[in-house]
Design a protein around this motif. Sequence first.
Motif: not given
Length: 140
Positions: A29-38, A43-45
């Motif tokens: 839900w929203g942008f992944p954390t600082r180190n997103p997986e590859r 699901v965002g704005e």
Amino acid sequence: MSTNAFAVKGALRDMVKGLPALAGYQVTWGFPTRNPERRWVFVGEVQWPDSHWVTNRGREEVFEISLVVNCQLSGATSEEVESELQRMAAGIEDGMKATANLGIQSVVTSDFVPKKLSSFPSDQVYEGQFEAVVRVKARL
């Protein structure tokens, strides 16, 4: 504020998480954390381009939920990454066709609308992103 957007956003995220075409992808839900997986999907704005009264006590809202799919493939080409993104987008579209109201009674219609596909080299991998919106009409 009365809206169905948050319930639909949660249902969309849960539907995407359960799709076989996206097995192994981080779905958030929203942008992944600082180190997103590859490989991730977010699901965002939410945007509300339209809303109007349909009776003296009821309202119909139209909103769009952004969906971004990211993929990195080692030793791949731009074409291979874009093919993988197209496969995932087709999986999301098929999931929506199977449950157009995403399990929410107040949803009148929903549509998967592709917006953008891009790929680029990045630190010994090829990376790409597919962007779309899910356009929803719902009753309040």
